[in-house]
Structure formats: structure tokens, C-alpha cells
Design a protein around this motif. Structure first.
Motif, PDB file in Angstrom:
ATOM      1  N   LEU A 142       0.823  -1.219   0.000  1.00 16.14           N
ATOM      2  CA  LEU A 142       0.000   0.000   0.000  1.00 16.14           C
ATOM      3  C   LEU A 142       0.851   1.262   0.000  1.00 16.14           C
ATOM      4  O   LEU A 142       0.584   2.167  -0.802  1.00 16.14           O
ATOM      5  N   PRO A 143       1.873   1.394   0.862  1.00 16.67           N
ATOM      6  CA  PRO A 143       2.728   2.590   0.773  1.00 16.67           C
ATOM      7  C   PRO A 143       3.373   2.754  -0.596  1.00 16.67           C
ATOM      8  O   PRO A 143       3.481   3.873  -1.110  1.00 16.67           O
ATOM      9  N   ALA A 144       3.792   1.641  -1.204  1.00 15.38           N
ATOM     10  CA  ALA A 144       4.402   1.734  -2.528  1.00 15.38           C
ATOM     11  C   ALA A 144       3.404   2.237  -3.562  1.00 15.38           C
ATOM     12  O   ALA A 144       3.741   3.064  -4.429  1.00 15.38           O
ATOM     13  N   GLY A 145       2.168   1.749  -3.488  1.00 16.01           N
ATOM     14  CA  GLY A 145       1.154   2.234  -4.419  1.00 16.01           C
ATOM     15  C   GLY A 145       0.865   3.707  -4.239  1.00 16.01           C
ATOM     16  O   GLY A 145       0.692   4.440  -5.217  1.00 16.01           O
ATOM     17  N   ALA A 146       0.812   4.168  -2.983  1.00 17.60           N
ATOM     18  CA  ALA A 146       0.565   5.591  -2.733  1.00 17.60           C
ATOM     19  C   ALA A 146       1.696   6.446  -3.298  1.00 17.60           C
ATOM     20  O   ALA A 146       1.454   7.467  -3.950  1.00 17.60           O
ATOM     21  N   LEU A 147       2.927   6.039  -3.062  1.00 18.51           N
ATOM     22  CA  LEU A 147       4.062   6.802  -3.589  1.00 18.51           C
ATOM     23  C   LEU A 147       4.048   6.824  -5.113  1.00 18.51           C
ATOM     24  O   LEU A 147       4.348   7.852  -5.732  1.00 18.51           O
TER      25      LEU A 147
ATOM     26  N   ALA B  62      -3.000   9.910   0.888  1.00 18.03           N
ATOM     27  CA  ALA B  62      -3.089   9.122  -0.345  1.00 18.03           C
ATOM     28  C   ALA B  62      -3.401   7.660  -0.037  1.00 18.03           C
ATOM     29  O   ALA B  62      -4.192   7.022  -0.739  1.00 18.03           O
ATOM     30  N   MET B  63      -2.792   7.132   1.015  1.00 17.43           N
ATOM     31  CA  MET B  63      -3.094   5.741   1.383  1.00 17.43           C
ATOM     32  C   MET B  63      -4.543   5.602   1.826  1.00 17.43           C
ATOM     33  O   MET B  63      -5.228   4.641   1.448  1.00 17.43           O
TER      34      MET B  63
ATOM     35  N   ALA C  42      -2.208   2.817  -8.920  1.00 17.01           N
ATOM     36  CA  ALA C  42      -1.120   2.104  -8.245  1.00 17.01           C
ATOM     37  C   ALA C  42      -1.512   1.711  -6.831  1.00 17.01           C
ATOM     38  O   ALA C  42      -1.180   0.626  -6.357  1.00 17.01           O
ATOM     39  N   ARG C  43      -2.234   2.604  -6.127  1.00 20.95           N
ATOM     40  CA  ARG C  43      -2.675   2.272  -4.767  1.00 20.95           C
ATOM     41  C   ARG C  43      -3.626   1.081  -4.770  1.00 20.95           C
ATOM     42  O   ARG C  43      -3.505   0.154  -3.963  1.00 20.95           O
TER      43      ARG C  43
END
Length: 528
Positions: free
Chosen positions: A64-69, A207-208, A344-345
Motif C-alpha cells: 500500500l505505501p508503494a502504491g501511494a508513492l 493518499a493511502m 497504483a494504490r
């Protein structure tokens, strides 16, 4: 050009596909080298198994953090950063191994660091595919990505073993670094047109939360995640029990285990090339996933009753076909269900769920094999997979075509007063949005049905909470309320609405009595 290769018509997809194939080969070379090296540093089963755990754990921690970034940073810059991290960690691993100063825990730490880079890469890479090909080529592009992954899984371990035999494990680690350098250079040469926005980037935590709210309010994403969890949970029985089948039931060695995995890769690659023809016979994604789930279940059953290598190999061929067909179709459904601003998130959440289901399934079915026996466990997994595939087939994966929005006056709030413009800049605090409707009581049920759809639209586009209130003294009067985190988040809402969302809101506004639009207003939170 054959339909199976149609996405290769697009130069950016072609370049990045080949570069990603090289990176995936490097990843399997790395995994082979790390596992082999651990057998010499500390050959205990626990430490050897921790190598695989160290490479996969970052997926659960960072999806999830990777998708938000990946959604709030320029995706090309983000991917370049992720590959640079993997490259640096792979190079450090090679150097320390060559110097002879790397111990078992150091190997696990660097394996975890490389896994972090790959975990950061997964959602961004999946969300990039729709930018590289038009919509009509997307499903086959995802299938080609699956083909590339299976090709790399087939040749990567062999290349890794050859490199270790010729020049030691440091050569395998160095080769991994070179493979990721290829992908890094391809991303540098990729000329991406980043979307422009007058609004500042979203905050990381916000964003998350927006990604979680979108998935929770999206029936299409919930259906995709449910069906992915069901599919991967039961088919994970193969990963948990195939080594036991090969060694215990078939009485074969590790070479046969590798051959079985290779046969599975052949089935996956063949199915990837056949996907365009299969889609003409199974025109909906829901039907595709159900069919491939049943094929995978048949493979589980055949593997369970196999006492000879030939039917076991046939079962793995079928399993590879079912795995690639269902996985690529589910991935495409997740892509189609998400707009660009949250893609992406949402895919990160999807990947987190199916990785979790697959890991849990491998553990539980492995335990079932040890407790009940391999054959009963595989047959139970096959039977449960068939039953659940039939049960969940009613959760559609195909988005409904957007209906034309009725031409009705839409609610438009007044512009902010000049005296409050400074208060609305930046992180203004929560904003309450209000729409007042006057609806003929005879239309009450139809209006409520329209507002249920409107609720999902508001939540998907960023609302923290939503309410619909009815005036107890005047049943024709209604108030729709929803809150967003800030004025900036309110301004983002309009950009997050697609044609289908606007049609839903227009149908709700169409119940307004008279010729005037529903009254809209916005309120800024002042006191807690």
C-alpha cells in the motif's frame, strides 16, 4: 502482426518489456544464488527458508505505501529510484560476497533490501502498463507480462546455477545487478508524458487512506479482490505440496522438481499466446476466470491421484495454463476497475490481498498434506476450488458501459468569499459539502436507489463520510452531506470523476422538483 503480439507494436511497451524480462531473470538468478549461498553459510532448514521469506516479506509491508508513492510521485522518476535502489543493493551484495565478509544474517538483510526495491516496484509497474498500450491491447499486454515472468522463472535459475558453477555466487549477484541496470537504462530512455495538475501532490498518509476508501467503495475492485483471493488460496496447494509429491509419491529427485516447474511454465507461456483466441470463446472476464479456475482445480485433482511422472507432468501443464489465464485476467480486471489517479494504490491493495491469500493457502494446505496425507489434501483443495469458483462467479468482473447522463441542471455551490480565501489555502481543515434536494414523495424509492450509487461515487472520489438525511416534517426535502479532508481534497474531487460517475450524479439530480438545480453549499470546519 499476430494478435498475441499486438502490444509489441508500441515501442515503449516493447522496450520496457524486454528490459523487465532481463530484470526478472536477474531476480531469479539472485534468489538461486542467495538460497545456494545460505546452504554453505548456515545449512539449517530455518535459515534457508528465511531467504525466501526475506524476499517476500516486503510485499506485505510495502504494497500500500508503494502504491501511494507511485500515484503521488512522477511514475517514471519513482520507478527509476526503485531500480537504482535494487541495483545498489545487488552491487553491494556482490562486492561483500566477493570480499568474503558476508555472513548469514548479512545475506538475509541484503536479500530483504532487494525485496524492498521489488515490492516498491510491483504496484508502479502494474499501473504503468495502461500508459504503454491502448485499452484494446491491455489484456494481452498483461498476458505478455505474465509470459515474460514465466520465461524468466524457467531460465533464471538455470542461468544462476551456471554462473555459480563457473564463477561463484558473487557472479550470480553481479549478474543480477547488471540485469537491473538494463531496466534502469530503459526507464531513463522512456519518454513519459507525466499528467499535469495545478493542485499540489497528495500527502502520503492521505493518499493511502484515499486508496483504501476507493477500494472499499468500488464494487468492481471488491469483486476482483474476492475472486483473486479465492483462486490463489486454493491453487496455492500446488506450491505447498508439489515438492512432497515429487519426492514422496513419485520417488524422484530435485531435477524432476525443476522439470515439473518448467512444464508449468510451458503451459503458462502457451496459454499467454492463446489468450486472444480464448477471449473470442469466453467473451467476459468473469467467464474467463471461472473457466481457468476449473482448469486449475482439475490440475490439482490430477496431481493428487498421480502415481507416475507423466500424469503429474500433464497436471502441471494444465496448472500453468489455468494459473496464467486466471492471474492475467484478474490483473486486467483490476486495471480496468481503477482510474489513473488511484491505480497504483488500488493495485497495491489487490497485490497485498492475493499474496496474502497465496501465502496463507500454501501454509494451510501444506499442513493439511502433513495431517491428512498428500492425496486427500490435494483432492480436498480441488473440490473446494470448484465449489468456490461456482459460488463466486456471480461477482462480475466486467464493468458496465456508462449510460448517457441526463441533461439536467447540476448543483453548483457559490464561489468562496474573498475574506476566506487565505483560510482555504493549503491544509484548511475538513470541508463539509451539502446538497439539498426537493423530491416528489412518489419518487422516494427510486431516489434512494440513485443516492446509493451517488454514495459510492462520493466515497470513491475522496469523501471521509457520507450521509443522506430526510426532513421529518417535510418528506419532500432531503440533504446529502459528505466531508473531505481539506479544501485541496475538495478541489481534487472533480478531477477524480469519470463519465460513469457524472452520469450517476446527474441521475440523482434529475429527481429535483422544478426547473432549478439542487442547492449546493460548502462549509469549512472552524471549531473541533
Amino acid at each position: 502482426m499476430p494478435a498475441a503480439f499486438a502490444p509489441f507494436r508500441h515501442p515503449a511497451f516493447r522496450m520496457l518489456w524486454w528490459a523487465n524480462l532481463a530484470a526478472n531473470i536477474g531476480l531469479w538468478v539472485q534468489n538461486t544464488g542467495a538460497g545456494w549461498m545460505m546452504t554453505s553459510l548456515d545449512p539449517s532448514p530455518v535459515m534457508v527458508s528465511l531467504v525466501q521469506a526475506a524476499s517476500m516479506l516486503p510485499v506485505f509491508l510495502l504494497a500500500l505505501p508503494a502504491g501511494a508513492l507511485a500515484d503521488i510521485i512522477d511514475r517514471r522518476v519513482y520507478l527509476i529510484g526503485a531500480q537504482a535502489w535494487v541495483l545498489s543493493m545487488a552491487a553491494l551484495l556482490a562486492v561483500l560476497t566477493w570480499a568474503g565478509v558476508l555472513g548469514p544474517w548479512g545475506l538475509l538483510v541484503l536479500t530483504f533490501c532487494i525485496g524492498m526495491g521489488n515490492a516498491l516496484n510491483f504496484p508502479a509497474w502494474a499501473a504503468t502498463t495502461p500508459e504503454l498500450v491502448p485499452r484494446e491491447d491491455l489484456v494481452q499486454a498483461i498476458a505478455l507480462n505474465g509470459i515474460g515472468f514465466n520465461l524468466s522463472r524457467a531460465v533464471g535459475p538455470a542461468i544462476g546455477g551456471f554462473a555459480i558453477a563457473m564463477a561463484g555466487t558473487e557472479a550470480a549477484f553481479a549478474l543480477n545487478a547488471v540485469c537491473f541496470l538494463v531496466l534502469l537504462l530503459a526507464l531513463v530512455f522512456w519518454k513519459r508524458e507525466a499528467p499535469r495538475s495545478a493542485l499540489p501532490p497528495e500527502h502520503f498518509l492521505g493518499a493511502m487512506r484515499a486508496g483504501l476508501r476507493f477500494v472499499a467503495a468500488s464494487p468492481a475492485m471488491r469483486a476482483t479482490i474476492l475472486r483473486a483471493c479465492v483462486f490463489f488460496f486454493f491453487t496455492a496447494a500446488v506450491w505447498g505440496m508439489l515438492p512432497l509429491v515429487v519426492r514422496g509419491r513419485l520417488g524422484l529427485g530435485p531435477e524432476a522438481y525443476g522439470i515439473m516447474l518448467g512444464v508449468m511454465g510451458v503451459g503458462a507461456v502457451a496459454t499467454g499466446f492463446a489468450m486472444p483466441a480464448l477471449r473470442t470463446r469466453l467473451p467476459t472476464r468473469s467467464a474467463m476466470v471461472t473457466a481457468f479456475s476449473l482448469v486449475s482445480a482439475a490440475a490439482l485433482a490430477l496431481l493428487g491421484v498421480s502415481g507416475h511422472w507423466l500424469p503429474a507432468a500433464v497436471s502441471m501443464l494444465l496448472f500453468g495454463a489455468g494459473w496464467l489465464g486466471a492471474a492475467s485476467t484478474l490483473q486486467a480486471a483490476a486495471q480496468f476497475a481503477t482510474p489513473a489517479w488511484v491505480r497504483a494504490r488500488a493495485i497495491g491493495i489487490y497485490q497485498l490481498c492475493f499474496f496474502g491469500a497465496m501465502t496463507l493457502g500454501a501454509v494451510l494446505w501444506g499442513w493439511a498434506g502433513a495431517s491428512l496425507g498428500i492425496q486427500p489434501a490435494l483432492l480436498a483443495a480441488a473440490g473446494a476450488a470448484v465449489a468456490c469458483a461456482i459460488l463466486v462467479r456471480g461477482w462480475p468482473l466486467d464493468s458496465q458501459p456508462a449510460t448517457e447522463a441526463p441533461a439536467v441542471p447540476m448543483p453548483r455551490p457559490e464561489a468562496p468569499d474573498e475574506s476566506l480565501r487565505d483560510a482555504l489555502a493549503g491544509d484548511s481543515g475538513r470541508v463539509l459539502e451539502v446538497v439539498r434536494y426537493t423530491v416528489d414523495p412518489a419518487d422516494r424509492e427510486a431516489f434512494l436507489a440513485a443516492m446509493r450509487e451517488a454514495r459510492r461515487v462520493r466515497l470513491r472520489s475522496g469523501a471521509l463520510a457520507w450521509r443522506l438525511l430526510e426532513d421529518v416534517a417535510h418528506p419532500e426535502r432531503w440533504i446529502e452531506l459528505w466531508a473531505v479532508e481539506s479544501w485541496t481534497e475538495h478541489l481534487r474531487e472533480a478531477g477524480r470523476l469519470d463519465a460513469a460517475d457524472r452520469a450517476v450524479l446527474a441521475r440523482a439530480a434529475g429527481f429535483q422538483s422544478g426547473d432549478a438545480a439542487p442547492e449546493a453549499a460548502r462549509y469549512l470546519a472552524v471549531l473541533p
